[in-house]
Scaffold this motif. Structure first.
Motif, mmCIF file in Angstrom:
data_model
loop_
_atom_site.group_PDB
_atom_site.id
_atom_site.type_symbol
_atom_site.label_atom_id
_atom_site.label_comp_id
_atom_site.label_asym_id
_atom_site.label_seq_id
_atom_site.Cartn_x
_atom_site.Cartn_y
_atom_site.Cartn_z
ATOM 1 N N THR A 48 0.841 -1.193 0.000
ATOM 2 C CA THR A 48 0.000 0.000 0.000
ATOM 3 C C THR A 48 0.881 1.250 0.000
ATOM 4 O O THR A 48 1.811 1.359 0.793
ATOM 5 N N ILE A 49 0.579 2.169 -0.882
ATOM 6 C CA ILE A 49 1.401 3.369 -1.036
ATOM 7 C C ILE A 49 1.050 4.362 0.063
ATOM 8 O O ILE A 49 -0.125 4.678 0.294
ATOM 9 N N ARG A 50 2.060 4.851 0.765
ATOM 10 C CA ARG A 50 1.842 5.810 1.846
ATOM 11 C C ARG A 50 1.198 7.076 1.294
ATOM 12 O O ARG A 50 1.440 7.482 0.162
ATOM 13 N N GLN A 51 0.400 7.722 2.132
ATOM 14 C CA GLN A 51 -0.393 8.856 1.670
ATOM 15 C C GLN A 51 0.456 10.011 1.152
ATOM 16 O O GLN A 51 0.123 10.652 0.151
ATOM 17 N N VAL B 76 3.407 9.793 -0.190
ATOM 18 C CA VAL B 76 3.944 9.368 -1.483
ATOM 19 C C VAL B 76 2.839 9.340 -2.530
ATOM 20 O O VAL B 76 3.050 9.710 -3.689
ATOM 21 N N ALA B 77 1.645 8.908 -2.122
ATOM 22 C CA ALA B 77 0.519 8.870 -3.059
ATOM 23 C C ALA B 77 0.196 10.272 -3.579
ATOM 24 O O ALA B 77 -0.128 10.452 -4.761
ATOM 25 N N GLY B 78 0.292 11.269 -2.708
ATOM 26 C CA GLY B 78 0.070 12.651 -3.136
ATOM 27 C C GLY B 78 1.102 13.083 -4.160
ATOM 28 O O GLY B 78 0.785 13.768 -5.147
ATOM 29 N N PHE B 79 2.349 12.688 -3.945
ATOM 30 C CA PHE B 79 3.417 12.964 -4.908
ATOM 31 C C PHE B 79 3.110 12.294 -6.242
ATOM 32 O O PHE B 79 3.216 12.920 -7.306
ATOM 33 N N MET B 80 2.716 11.020 -6.194
ATOM 34 C CA MET B 80 2.439 10.280 -7.429
ATOM 35 C C MET B 80 1.280 10.895 -8.201
ATOM 36 O O MET B 80 1.307 10.984 -9.432
ATOM 37 N N LYS B 81 0.271 11.334 -7.492
ATOM 38 C CA LYS B 81 -0.878 11.962 -8.149
ATOM 39 C C LYS B 81 -0.447 13.211 -8.901
ATOM 40 O O LYS B 81 -0.802 13.412 -10.078
ATOM 41 N N ASP B 82 0.348 14.043 -8.249
ATOM 42 C CA ASP B 82 0.761 15.301 -8.872
ATOM 43 C C ASP B 82 1.747 15.076 -10.008
ATOM 44 O O ASP B 82 1.701 15.773 -11.029
ATOM 45 N N ILE B 83 2.639 14.098 -9.844
ATOM 46 C CA ILE B 83 3.601 13.876 -10.926
ATOM 47 C C ILE B 83 2.909 13.294 -12.147
ATOM 48 O O ILE B 83 3.236 13.635 -13.291
ATOM 49 N N GLN C 111 2.543 2.730 -11.557
ATOM 50 C CA GLN C 111 3.243 3.230 -10.375
ATOM 51 C C GLN C 111 3.080 2.217 -9.249
ATOM 52 O O GLN C 111 2.033 1.616 -9.089
ATOM 53 N N HIS C 112 4.159 2.003 -8.502
ATOM 54 C CA HIS C 112 4.075 1.064 -7.376
ATOM 55 C C HIS C 112 5.287 1.220 -6.469
ATOM 56 O O HIS C 112 6.287 1.839 -6.830
ATOM 57 N N ASN C 113 5.179 0.638 -5.281
ATOM 58 C CA ASN C 113 6.326 0.547 -4.384
ATOM 59 C C ASN C 113 7.283 -0.508 -4.918
ATOM 60 O O ASN C 113 6.855 -1.581 -5.355
ATOM 61 N N GLU C 114 8.574 -0.211 -4.850
ATOM 62 C CA GLU C 114 9.584 -1.193 -5.242
ATOM 63 C C GLU C 114 10.059 -1.978 -4.014
ATOM 64 O O GLU C 114 9.487 -1.876 -2.941
ATOM 65 N N GLN D 236 11.479 3.110 -1.783
ATOM 66 C CA GLN D 236 11.771 2.989 -3.209
ATOM 67 C C GLN D 236 10.483 2.771 -3.996
ATOM 68 O O GLN D 236 9.597 2.035 -3.558
ATOM 69 N N HIS D 237 10.413 3.403 -5.173
ATOM 70 C CA HIS D 237 9.197 3.340 -5.982
ATOM 71 C C HIS D 237 9.557 3.251 -7.461
ATOM 72 O O HIS D 237 10.728 3.360 -7.837
ATOM 73 N N GLU D 238 8.543 3.052 -8.289
ATOM 74 C CA GLU D 238 8.785 2.955 -9.730
ATOM 75 C C GLU D 238 7.657 3.601 -10.508
ATOM 76 O O GLU D 238 6.493 3.560 -10.100
ATOM 77 N N LEU D 239 8.020 4.207 -11.650
ATOM 78 C CA LEU D 239 7.059 4.758 -12.603
ATOM 79 C C LEU D 239 7.417 4.215 -13.979
ATOM 80 O O LEU D 239 8.585 4.212 -14.361
ATOM 81 N N ALA D 240 6.410 3.750 -14.704
ATOM 82 C CA ALA D 240 6.656 3.210 -16.046
ATOM 83 C C ALA D 240 5.687 3.842 -17.040
ATOM 84 O O ALA D 240 4.495 3.968 -16.768
ATOM 85 N N PRO D 241 6.197 4.243 -18.208
ATOM 86 C CA PRO D 241 5.346 4.826 -19.247
ATOM 87 C C PRO D 241 4.963 3.788 -20.298
ATOM 88 O O PRO D 241 5.486 2.673 -20.322
#
Length: 704
Positions: free
Chosen positions: A244-247, A249-256, A270-273, A278-283
């Motif tokens: 579960t993504i911490r809140q 970090v989730a706010g960061f992911m939403k904005d990015i 997007q997910h926790n690594e 540690q996290h990951e973003l994939a396009p």
């Protein structure tokens, strides 16, 4: 934090001068001319460029832009830009006009003297040029400076040498296009007009609290922790991975996501690594040069948005010892303009002759140029990861999976492939869950170069590196393999037989590079050595592959690099390695001298006072005395290691620049740094946390 609902379809690409915008704003004739050049190549005439520049300027101003910049990627590892406003000379009435000409769009002239050139340019030879890459769309970036029109460009010297990542990338794309079309024509395809490498770059990163970051000089100076003891809990429970993504970090992911979508970057996953924090973003995939630009945008945007959330984004390959570092999986495939994926095996790959030729050509390319692929992922930070059971080994091998390996073995043993393994039904054993067909092939996370259905995943790339370098190598070595095969087939009287013979030959001669097993196992290192596969363990050992006669011949044949450009890049890489290690060594000396040793000395005085006080009170002070003794010994070890590091760092600075200096840093300075770290990390476990002068690993990784 912005909590407004987001309509992705409405905002996607709204800050990009994309095809839709061009169709709406450009005259039809101008649009068609630009579109033709984007698809087929060529040069814009100045009058057409003026029209495009005017409309681009008007569009950007509507977005709030006051400045424009030629956004390029020099050999520094980051992007570069010089901003100019749209203001022209003041008019007699005191007003100004906002102008942007076709000449300004097509060509810029930043000072080239301070960018790395590896000897291609003398310091006094300052002129360099940026040239618009019209195949990668311009965009408006919003930040503290306001809105800026960013125009993706290539960067070259006054005498024409490539001083950037983009120029050789575009050259390599042209090489694989020409050879790919030749191959398709052999198979009777007369409709496809262009072959383009497509890339999707998965980006791993860490997030830490900004206030704690600013208390760590090592993170500020080098991007990684040079000291740090492991906390009681690391990643051993595997509970962070996909957790579960911490809140925060989730706010960061939403904005990015929102920022990237506006810039046309198709951020999807997007997910926790694995490691804490540690996290990951994939396009989704994009054309190769656009994917390279997008990955730079991703990294820049991550840093910006993290600051807005009171955090810092760490892109270093190994920010923390003892837990997994970060990489960047470069998913690479080859597609045509009309939607054909040359790496799609179909349902019966043993019958797909075109796919088998493409596949065996790629095996040949990887086998013959494994050293170049390894070098393309070489980075000082990656030296901490490769071969360390958290990233692929430093040995280049190819994972094909059970299905394709079986087809390959049939080709090698009999010369014919008569069947393909099929996926079986996966039975869950739960009535309320559906049974489904599983793939014929598993995945292998330990492989550096893995086939994953209809693409190859090059898993060695470092998390902060540009993906341009690896894709330049991939495009060029595969172009060479395609070209060699086409040369033979086009000259043959029996093309079908020649294709059959080439597939068998390439499958047989390059089978040694295929490995489906555990790349982390010690047995594989021995087996790879038996097969004659190179095991290049460090960046310094990898760099020489750039300037071998084999490499020079390859890159000059396809006009991707000249010998001089290759030699300059080798010099730049030796220099960058030496500088990176020197900064780390000096940072360690600075932190140990000014922060850690004074803090430990104060603590030992407190311990000594405690021992005296306890003894005077008539109690046994053995425990306090033992801790004092152990702390004092480690302090002495620290001082000894510190003096040794200072000595070798000074010696390294005086070495001849280039390979000699980089080798000395690798062989002498890095071990001295490790020897200094050991007693200091042990001290951290002894010294009162209130006294220790910097946040711990636990503070950084678990308090985000």
């Amino acid at each position: 934090m912005n909590t407004d609902l987001i309509n992705v379809a409405e905002i996607f690409g709204e800050d990009v001068f994309n095809d839709t915008v061009m169709q709406e704003r450009l005259p039809k004739k101008v649009y068609k001319e630009l579109k033709k050049i984007i698809e087929e190549g060529g040069e814009l005439d100045l009058s057409t460029a003026d029209v495009i520049a005017h409309e681009m300027k008007e569009w950007a101003i509507e977005k709030g832009a006051t400045h424009y910049t030629h956004w390029f990627q020099p050999l520094t590892g980051v992007t570069a830009e010089k901003h100019d406003s749209f203001i022209s000379a003041p008019m007699p009435n005191g007003k100004v006009l906002m102008s942007f000409s076709g000449k300004e769009l097509i060509k810029g002239e930043p000072d080239a003297s301070s960018f790395p050139s590896g000897g291609l340019r003398a310091t006094f030879e300052a002129r360099g040029y940026t040239a618009w890459d019209c195949t990668s769309p311009a965009f408006v970036r919003h930040d503290a400076a306001g809105a800026t029109l960013c125009i993706p460009t290539a960067f070259c010297s006054y005498t024409g040498e490539a001083l950037d990542q983009k120029t050789p990338l575009l050259r390599s794309m042209e090489a694989i296009n020409v050879q790919g079309i030749r191959l398709l024509r052999i198979f009777g395809n007369t409709t496809s007009k262009k072959v383009t490498p497509s890339v999707g770059a998965e980006q791993e990163y860490f997030l830490v609290d900004a206030e704690k970051f600013l208390q760590r000089k090592d993170l500020i100076y080098t991007g990684r922790t040079l000291f740090g003891a492991m906390p009681p809990k690391g990643q051993e429970l595997d509970d962070h991975y996909f957790g579960t993504i911490r809140q925060r970090v989730a706010g960061f992911m939403k904005d990015i996501n929102e920022e990237l979508w506006k810039l046309g970057v198709s951020a999807k996953t997007q997910h926790n690594e694995v490691a804490p924090a540690q996290h990951e973003l994939a396009p989704i995939y994009a054309q190769c040069n656009i994917a390279v630009d997008h990955n730079q945008i991703v990294m820049q945007t991550m840093k910006k948005v993290a600051c807005q959330h009171g955090m810092k984004c760490l892109l270093h390959e190994k920010p923390f010892a003892g837990v997994n570092g970060s990489g960047k999986h470069n998913n690479w495939s080859i597609t045509t303009n009309d939607g054909i994926n040359l790496l799609d095996p179909g349902r019966t790959p043993h019958e797909n002759t075109q796919f088998l030729l493409v596949l065996t050509c790629i095996l040949k390319a990887v086998n013959e140029h494994a050293d170049l692929l390894r070098e393309s992922a070489a980075d000082p930070g990656n030296d901490h990861r490769l071969g360390a059971n958290e990233a692929p080994p430093a040995i280049i091998s190819v994972f094909l999976g059970e299905q394709l390996e079986d087809v390959l073995e049939q080709l090698v043993s009999t010369g014919e492939a008569t069947h393909s393994l099929k996926g079986s039904k996966l039975k869950t054993g739960v009535k309320s869950l559906p049974d489904f067909m599983k793939d014929a092939t598993d995945r292998n996370r330990t492989s550096p170069f893995a086939f994953t259905g209809n693409k190859f995943e090059f898993r060695m790339v470092g998390s902060r590196d540009s993906i341009a370098g690896p894709n330049v190598v991939l495009n060029t070595i595969v172009a060479e393999a395609f070209g060699d095969a086409c040369d033979r087939i086009e000259k043959s009287d029996d093309a079908e037989k020649e294709i059959h013979d080439i597939i068998k030959e390439y499958a047989t001669e390059n089978q040694r590079v295929v490995f489906n097993g555990n790349g982390y196992a010690a047995e594989w290192v021995k087996e790879a050595e038996r097969r004659g596969l190179p095991n290049i363990k460090s960046m310094v050992e990898a760099i020489p592959s750039l300037t071998t006669e084999k490499a020079v011949k390859l890159f000059e044949k396809f006009k991707v690099f000249t010998r001089e450009e290759l030699e300059s890049r080798a010099e730049i890489k030796y220099e960058s390695y030496a500088k990176a290690i020197n900064i780390e060594a000096l940072a360690m000396v600075d932190i140990a001298t000014k922060q850690i040793i004074p803090a430990v000395m104060k603590y030992t005085k407190t311990l000594a006072d405690t021992v005296i006080a306890v003894k005077e009170a008539g109690a046994d002070a053995k425990v306090q005395a033992d801790i004092l003794k152990e702390t004092t010994k480690l302090l002495a070890d620290t001082k000894k290691a510190l003096v040794a590091l200072e000595k070798v760092a000074k010696t390294a600075a005086g070495k001849e620049e280039g390979k000699v200096q980089a080798t000395y840093y690798h062989e002498s300075v890095v071990p001295a740094m490790e020897k200094l770290r050991a007693p200091i990390d042990a001290l951290e476990m002894l010294v009162d946390k209130e006294v220790w002068p910097m946040p711990s690993y636990g503070d950084l990784m678990f308090e985000v």
